[in-house]
Design a protein around this motif. Structure first.
Motif, PDB file in Angstrom:
ATOM      1  N   LEU A  92      14.911   7.314   5.757  1.00 40.04           N
ATOM      2  CA  LEU A  92      15.872   6.274   6.085  1.00 40.04           C
ATOM      3  C   LEU A  92      15.391   5.364   7.212  1.00 40.04           C
ATOM      4  O   LEU A  92      15.604   4.147   7.169  1.00 40.04           O
ATOM      5  CB  LEU A  92      17.213   6.921   6.487  1.00 40.04           C
ATOM      6  N   ILE A  93      14.725   5.959   8.206  1.00 40.80           N
ATOM      7  CA  ILE A  93      14.319   5.195   9.387  1.00 40.80           C
ATOM      8  C   ILE A  93      12.977   4.514   9.186  1.00 40.80           C
ATOM      9  O   ILE A  93      12.800   3.345   9.571  1.00 40.80           O
ATOM     10  CB  ILE A  93      14.274   6.114  10.622  1.00 40.80           C
ATOM     11  N   LEU A  94      12.023   5.205   8.583  1.00 41.01           N
ATOM     12  CA  LEU A  94      10.673   4.645   8.479  1.00 41.01           C
ATOM     13  C   LEU A  94      10.634   3.328   7.709  1.00 41.01           C
ATOM     14  O   LEU A  94       9.972   2.376   8.153  1.00 41.01           O
ATOM     15  CB  LEU A  94       9.728   5.669   7.851  1.00 41.01           C
TER      16      LEU A  94
ATOM     17  N   ILE B 175      12.921   1.111   7.562  1.00 36.81           N
ATOM     18  CA  ILE B 175      13.505   0.114   8.471  1.00 36.81           C
ATOM     19  C   ILE B 175      12.490  -0.282   9.538  1.00 36.81           C
ATOM     20  O   ILE B 175      12.353  -1.466   9.895  1.00 36.81           O
ATOM     21  CB  ILE B 175      14.785   0.667   9.126  1.00 36.81           C
ATOM     22  N   ILE B 176      11.757   0.695  10.057  1.00 34.53           N
ATOM     23  CA  ILE B 176      10.713   0.403  11.044  1.00 34.53           C
ATOM     24  C   ILE B 176       9.647  -0.504  10.429  1.00 34.53           C
ATOM     25  O   ILE B 176       9.201  -1.476  11.054  1.00 34.53           O
ATOM     26  CB  ILE B 176      10.086   1.712  11.566  1.00 34.53           C
ATOM     27  N   PHE B 177       9.258  -0.204   9.206  1.00 38.85           N
ATOM     28  CA  PHE B 177       8.280  -1.058   8.513  1.00 38.85           C
ATOM     29  C   PHE B 177       8.801  -2.490   8.394  1.00 38.85           C
ATOM     30  O   PHE B 177       8.052  -3.454   8.604  1.00 38.85           O
ATOM     31  CB  PHE B 177       7.988  -0.506   7.114  1.00 38.85           C
ATOM     32  N   SER B 178      10.074  -2.632   8.044  1.00 37.49           N
ATOM     33  CA  SER B 178      10.645  -3.973   7.875  1.00 37.49           C
ATOM     34  C   SER B 178      10.686  -4.743   9.185  1.00 37.49           C
ATOM     35  O   SER B 178      10.626  -5.984   9.187  1.00 37.49           O
ATOM     36  CB  SER B 178      12.053  -3.874   7.275  1.00 37.49           C
ATOM     37  N   LEU B 179      10.784  -4.021  10.313  1.00 36.51           N
ATOM     38  CA  LEU B 179      10.800  -4.678  11.628  1.00 36.51           C
ATOM     39  C   LEU B 179       9.395  -4.994  12.126  1.00 36.51           C
ATOM     40  O   LEU B 179       9.202  -5.940  12.902  1.00 36.51           O
ATOM     41  CB  LEU B 179      11.518  -3.779  12.641  1.00 36.51           C
TER      42      LEU B 179
ATOM     43  N   LEU C 260       2.465   5.675   2.065  1.00 38.80           N
ATOM     44  CA  LEU C 260       2.827   6.708   3.035  1.00 38.80           C
ATOM     45  C   LEU C 260       4.147   7.373   2.647  1.00 38.80           C
ATOM     46  O   LEU C 260       4.275   8.604   2.683  1.00 38.80           O
ATOM     47  CB  LEU C 260       2.933   6.092   4.434  1.00 38.80           C
ATOM     48  N   LEU C 261       5.139   6.578   2.252  1.00 39.15           N
ATOM     49  CA  LEU C 261       6.424   7.132   1.830  1.00 39.15           C
ATOM     50  C   LEU C 261       6.271   7.996   0.581  1.00 39.15           C
ATOM     51  O   LEU C 261       6.869   9.063   0.470  1.00 39.15           O
ATOM     52  CB  LEU C 261       7.411   5.995   1.555  1.00 39.15           C
ATOM     53  N   PHE C 262       5.446   7.523  -0.349  1.00 37.03           N
ATOM     54  CA  PHE C 262       5.238   8.289  -1.573  1.00 37.03           C
ATOM     55  C   PHE C 262       4.544   9.618  -1.292  1.00 37.03           C
ATOM     56  O   PHE C 262       4.927  10.657  -1.838  1.00 37.03           O
ATOM     57  CB  PHE C 262       4.418   7.470  -2.569  1.00 37.03           C
ATOM     58  N   LEU C 263       3.538   9.600  -0.426  1.00 39.27           N
ATOM     59  CA  LEU C 263       2.825  10.834  -0.108  1.00 39.27           C
ATOM     60  C   LEU C 263       3.752  11.842   0.554  1.00 39.27           C
ATOM     61  O   LEU C 263       3.673  13.047   0.284  1.00 39.27           O
ATOM     62  CB  LEU C 263       1.626  10.531   0.794  1.00 39.27           C
TER      63      LEU C 263
ATOM     64  N   LEU D  67      12.401  -5.574   0.771  1.00 44.74           N
ATOM     65  CA  LEU D  67      12.014  -4.491  -0.138  1.00 44.74           C
ATOM     66  C   LEU D  67      12.182  -3.128   0.533  1.00 44.74           C
ATOM     67  O   LEU D  67      12.731  -2.184  -0.060  1.00 44.74           O
ATOM     68  CB  LEU D  67      10.572  -4.690  -0.586  1.00 44.74           C
ATOM     69  N   PHE D  68      11.762  -3.035   1.793  1.00 46.55           N
ATOM     70  CA  PHE D  68      11.856  -1.754   2.501  1.00 46.55           C
ATOM     71  C   PHE D  68      13.294  -1.434   2.902  1.00 46.55           C
ATOM     72  O   PHE D  68      13.702  -0.267   2.898  1.00 46.55           O
ATOM     73  CB  PHE D  68      10.945  -1.757   3.726  1.00 46.55           C
ATOM     74  N   ILE D  69      14.071  -2.453   3.257  1.00 44.01           N
ATOM     75  CA  ILE D  69      15.483  -2.203   3.572  1.00 44.01           C
ATOM     76  C   ILE D  69      16.213  -1.703   2.334  1.00 44.01           C
ATOM     77  O   ILE D  69      17.030  -0.776   2.404  1.00 44.01           O
ATOM     78  CB  ILE D  69      16.146  -3.487   4.129  1.00 44.01           C
TER      79      ILE D  69
END
Length: 345
Positions: free
Chosen positions: A5-7, A9-13, A37-40, A117-119
């Motif tokens: 959930l957080i990562l 959002i961090i990517f989008s920022l 990274l999310l998929f792994l 996309l990430f949000i």
């Protein structure tokens, strides 16, 4: 679970501060790397826990609960079981595929595109991970904002119409879902007792106390949830938003729309309509199966006469989701397994 959930959002920022470079290649590569990274991470979690055949085995072992608004019984509660873990794995895989496809499909406002996309990915995974009814509804509605922008900004000639229609249809279904959520809340609150107070929205509380609700009330609550999820699935006649959105959305977004967003409706049906309201589901199962047959035959026939490839895929997706619905409506473990297999396929 906060990682999912957080990562994103961090990517989008982070993305707005990355130097775009020639043709914004740096942004594309960052988006692909972040998606990988999310998929792994989901792959590792699947490898560790995905062998469980029982959909509820993982519920207690991978869970986070923190009081959020305890006076209303609302918690930040997330966790995975066999069903949600499968859907998170599917989401991260398709997010990676969409990011790779975006490399050649997305040319304008690339930073904003990947941020949205990430949000959206964070909101969708929040739907699958939520273990609090209020939190589930919050993520379910939050997904509308980035998806609207992804269609309205990067879509085709009729993108504004398609994006608006998508939001209006989904909000229409959400009204019925919200009514059912409030009905559950007030029914469970009226039961009283220390075990209920301050935890009315937790899934575990629902599982424990929902059997005490009168059968007639359960059916009404079931119908509210079913209509809300039927719009997202989508079920005829609530399906007309999908062909427009699918055709007008950019190709990577169409991948996520058909591959993940439609599955949110099926997931909601499995999670709430069948897992928590089994008596109502059993009573209405023949009608659900009949609706599923109409879904399969009618939209398959419409798909046969399409000349636009994306519209053909859109109608065939509705037909395919009819097989998911008939599997769910069979009210059997074999049917549910078949529905899950079709969702992943």
């Amino acid at each position: 679970m906060y990682f999912y959930l957080i990562l994103p959002i961090i990517f989008s920022l982070i993305i707005p501060f990355i130097k775009a470079g020639k043709d914004a290649k740096n942004i594309h590569y960052f988006g692909i790397g972040a998606s990988l990274l999310l998929f792994l991470y989901s792959f590792i979690l699947w490898f560790q826990h995905g062998g469980s055949a029982d959909m509820t085995t993982l519920y207690d072992s991978v869970e986070e609960i923190v009081p959020w608004l305890p006076s209303f019984g609302i918690h930040y509660a997330v966790g995975v079981d066999g069903l949600s873990l499968t859907m998170v794995f599917l989401t991260t895989f398709l997010l990676l595929m969409a990011a790779i496809a975006s490399l050649t499909n997305i040319k304008k406002r690339v930073k904003l595109y990947y941020s949205m996309l990430f949000i959206m990915a964070s909101a969708v995974m929040g739907v699958f991970l939520a273990r609090d009814l209020f939190l589930f509804f919050l993520f379910y509605e939050l997904e509308l904002i980035p998806m609207y922008l992804l269609i309205a900004i990067w879509g085709g000639p009729n993108r504004q119409y398609a994006a608006t229609k998508f939001v209006l249809y989904t909000l229409f279904g959400s009204v019925f879902m919200l009514a059912s959520i409030l009905a559950l809340y007030f029914h469970i609150s009226s039961m009283g007792g220390e075990a209920v107070a301050g935890s009315e929205f937790l899934f575990e509380t629902l599982r424990t106390h929902i059997g005490a609700i009168a059968p007639a009330s359960q059916i009404l609550i079931f119908l509210g949830f079913f209509i809300g999820f039927a719009v997202k699935l989508p079920v005829v006649p609530f399906h007309t938003w999908l062909p427009d959105a699918h055709v007008e959305a950019p190709t990577p977004v169409s991948m996520l729309l058909a591959g993940v967003l439609l599955k949110m409706g099926a997931y909601g049906m499995l999670r709430f309509c069948w897992e928590y309201l089994p008596e109502a589901a059993y009573a209405l199962a023949p009608w659900i199966a009949a609706i599923a047959v109409i879904n399969i035959v009618y939209t398959a026939g419409v798909a046969l006469v399409q000349k636009d490839l994306k519209k053909l895929i859109a109608y065939s997706s509705v037909s395919h989701m009819g097989f998911v619905l008939i599997g769910i409506g069979s009210f059997s473990s074999l049917g549910t397994s078949g529905a899950m297999l079709q969702m992943i396929s």
